[in-house]
Design an enzyme around this catalytic site. Sequence first.
Site, PDB file in Angstrom:
ATOM      1  N   ARG A 233       0.854  -1.184   0.000  1.00  0.00           N
ATOM      2  CA  ARG A 233       0.000   0.000   0.000  1.00  0.00           C
ATOM      3  C   ARG A 233       0.890   1.233   0.000  1.00  0.00           C
ATOM      4  NH1 ARG A 233      -3.259  -3.130  -1.361  1.00  0.00           N
ATOM      5  NH2 ARG A 233      -5.288  -3.615  -0.442  1.00  0.00           N
ATOM      6  N   HIS A 281      -1.003  -0.665  -9.727  1.00  0.00           N
ATOM      7  CA  HIS A 281      -1.639  -1.493  -8.687  1.00  0.00           C
ATOM      8  C   HIS A 281      -2.234  -2.791  -9.271  1.00  0.00           C
ATOM      9  CE1 HIS A 281      -3.754  -1.399  -4.528  1.00  0.00           C
ATOM     10  NE2 HIS A 281      -3.508  -2.632  -4.913  1.00  0.00           N
TER      11      HIS A 281
HETATM   12  C1  GLV Z   1      -4.720  -5.710  -3.781  1.00  0.00           C
HETATM   13  O1  GLV Z   1      -4.173  -4.702  -3.539  1.00  0.00           O
HETATM   14  C2  GLV Z   1      -5.267  -6.573  -2.793  1.00  0.00           C
HETATM   15  O2  GLV Z   1      -5.262  -6.205  -1.620  1.00  0.00           O
HETATM   16  O3  GLV Z   1      -5.735  -7.669  -3.124  1.00  0.00           O
END
Ligand code: GLV
Length: 318
Positions: A233, A281
């Site tokens: 994150r 991401h």
């Molecule tokens: C992606 O960021 C997840 O948490 O699966």
Amino acid sequence: MTTPARTPSGAVAFYSDFDDFETWKKALQAQLPDLRIVHASAIGDPADIHYALVWKPPAGFFDRMANLRMIVNLGAGVDSLVRRDDLPRGVPITRISDPNMSRMMAGYVLFAALRHARDIPFFEQAQRAGTWSYRHPRAPEDVTIAVLGLGQLGALAAHELQRQGFRVIGWSRSPARIEGVECCAGMDALDGVIGRADILVLMLPLTPQTRQLLDRERLQRMRPGAALINVARGALVDQAALTDLLASGHIGAATLDVFAREPLPADDPLWGMPQVLITPHLASVALPASAAPQIAANILRVSAGGVPDHLIDPARGY
Ligand code: GLV
């Protein structure tokens, strides 16, 4: 997994801006053929929804879902779900715990770590400049990689990295054991681990305790020229400090899949840094065919009055 015979009552509501509804519907109905699955945009009566399969649903999403019995987070990290204040009280939240998702993540981490260990960002820049720049390769055992966070995803990544011959240090809040990996635990050990790494990999959940854990001071503890990989994150890191330290060369390179703000704003200085690889991401994503059996099994368990697997603890945050 055998196809369960029973059909649970109520419908499943689906919300994700990133995952394909039809693919998930098909995967779940392969397990529970008569299960009713509706996209969030097509919910008729919210009271009909017994299960929610969601990734970052909008505020108010759960309003009026008076019969909700389980929320399934369509991913591994539950930080965006647990920090909201509109969650229905007492409804269990589960996460996906899928070996294939872990493997996908380990693959990304392996790629990024090998890329840094073999100085590929340096050669990419040399190629752009049209220069034949020899830099002698380091032996894997001379490269120390620290993995912060040894949950399901972090543990597999650490294991895969040590299989490549790297010296791997794992760090977690509570003690862990991974064969071939030097595991350290607790806040007292953190700064020492950071200071030993040639490549630092962030795989921690985002909780109130880990938010901004990599603040300016800790980032400065990284070895000069070390690389940072963040697949967890963005908010784990002081992104402004990271940007400064990349600009000064103290941090040599970075592979960043996550950011303080996503999408990363178009004017963010990170975009223009040749030593930074940016991906949007997707280091690992929830895989419908692979995750559907455990979700279907959980739906059946809950509809029979049982407790679902892969429960998360909202207070703990993971
Ligand atoms: C992606 O960021 C997840 O948490 O699966």
